[in-house]
Design an enzyme around this catalytic site. Sequence first.
Site, PDB file in Angstrom:
ATOM      1  N   CYS A   1       0.832  -1.213   0.000  1.00 51.32           N
ATOM      2  CA  CYS A   1       0.000   0.000   0.000  1.00 51.32           C
ATOM      3  C   CYS A   1       0.868   1.265   0.000  1.00 51.32           C
ATOM      4  CB  CYS A   1      -0.972  -0.036   1.171  1.00 51.32           C
ATOM      5  SG  CYS A   1      -2.364   1.101   0.965  1.00 51.32           S
TER       6      CYS A   1
ATOM      7  N   HIS B   1      -3.847  -5.260  -0.054  1.00 50.52           N
ATOM      8  CA  HIS B   1      -3.485  -5.781   1.265  1.00 50.52           C
ATOM      9  C   HIS B   1      -3.511  -7.313   1.299  1.00 50.52           C
ATOM     10  CE1 HIS B   1      -3.371  -2.002   3.594  1.00 50.52           C
ATOM     11  NE2 HIS B   1      -4.223  -1.592   2.682  1.00 50.52           N
TER      12      HIS B   1
ATOM     13  N   GLU C   1      -2.498  -9.055   3.685  1.00 50.38           N
ATOM     14  CA  GLU C   1      -2.724  -9.448   5.083  1.00 50.38           C
ATOM     15  C   GLU C   1      -4.163  -9.184   5.506  1.00 50.38           C
ATOM     16  OE1 GLU C   1      -2.835  -5.189   5.456  1.00 50.38           O
ATOM     17  OE2 GLU C   1      -1.713  -6.539   4.168  1.00 50.38           O
TER      18      GLU C   1
END
Length: 381
Positions: free
Chosen positions: A246, A331, A333
Amino acid sequence: MQARLLLEDGTLFTGQSIGADGASIGEVVFNTGITGYQEVLSDPSYCGQIVTMTFPMIGNYGINRDDFESVRPYIHGFVVRRHEDIPSNWRAQYTLGHLLKEYGIVGISEIDTRMLTRILRQHGTMKGILTTGNERIEELRERMSVTPLLRDQVARTSTKQLFSSPGNGERVVLIDYGAKSGILRELTERGCDVVVVPQDTTAEEIRRLHPDGIQLSNGPGDPKDVPHAVETIRQLLGEYPIFGICLGHQLFALACGADTEKLKFGHRGGNHPVKELESGRCYITSQNHGYTVKEDSVRGTELEVTHINNNDKTIEGLKHKKYPAFTVQYHPEAAPGPFDNSYLFDRFLEMIREHKKNNLERPRQAQLAQALRGELQYAQK
């Protein structure tokens, strides 16, 4: 209690207060996630923003202690269509309204969030003021006009001191620009010895930690507001394998000579399709960003585009042509999901191991070459 949301274009929404009393100014954005409002509230990347949830019912499964992405929320306001103040879930420990009041966050419900979203999509994100007071509209406009949006979000959300999460595997230095807990979780689950450092840590200080790899975290705001981070990445590039997420992706691009620009209304939600160019495969991704790497600026650099957004064709992934480094805009995660992209952490660790192997082989190859040159010189004599 009544609450009002006034946009800088003059549009006024009137609804019910669901959070703290007071007034708050921020950039009004929207998130398309159906679930995950607790993770949205606690994502440091929303620092300084008033977040609108497009899903019409929020708060129905409450708040629990385990799903936070940071130690506290950093958002400046929360906007929903319908607030459920009596959650129904076995994990719920308290309500959404309780969380907003605990951290002084102004919230509003019972407004037309679909209309608000259409305004933001048509005209782009804009400044807004969210209030529970009785101020006149002229007063709110004046207050909003003289109050600038935050520019120091990274410094506000980053850890203030170094800390570690010990492991028996590769040592990864995680540079915290406003990191979500999910990044640390993914690395520790893979046995990494993680050292988390503040956003203004210098390259020399990072070298003293003897890392095997560098993780560039997500974070809020404009990447051009943290030029010191760009310079640090530039100094570390080529010395260690790098994986950026990001904001880390955008900072890496700037460090390599590319440029960034602001999107009209950004990408925020858990359903963004991204195409991996090498395989042609499409992944569903979680995203939260208002800036992107300019496509034209990548030409002439040593960067290669690896992923694109299937909706608007913006850049979603980069890799360096010469050094072991890659980044993604989305993302991997993500919590509560999707989990399609967690493999990128495995790819990062494979890159680290390959880099370590090459560094061990180079001295051995140099020794062999030196010995061979010695034998040739002896034979010639």
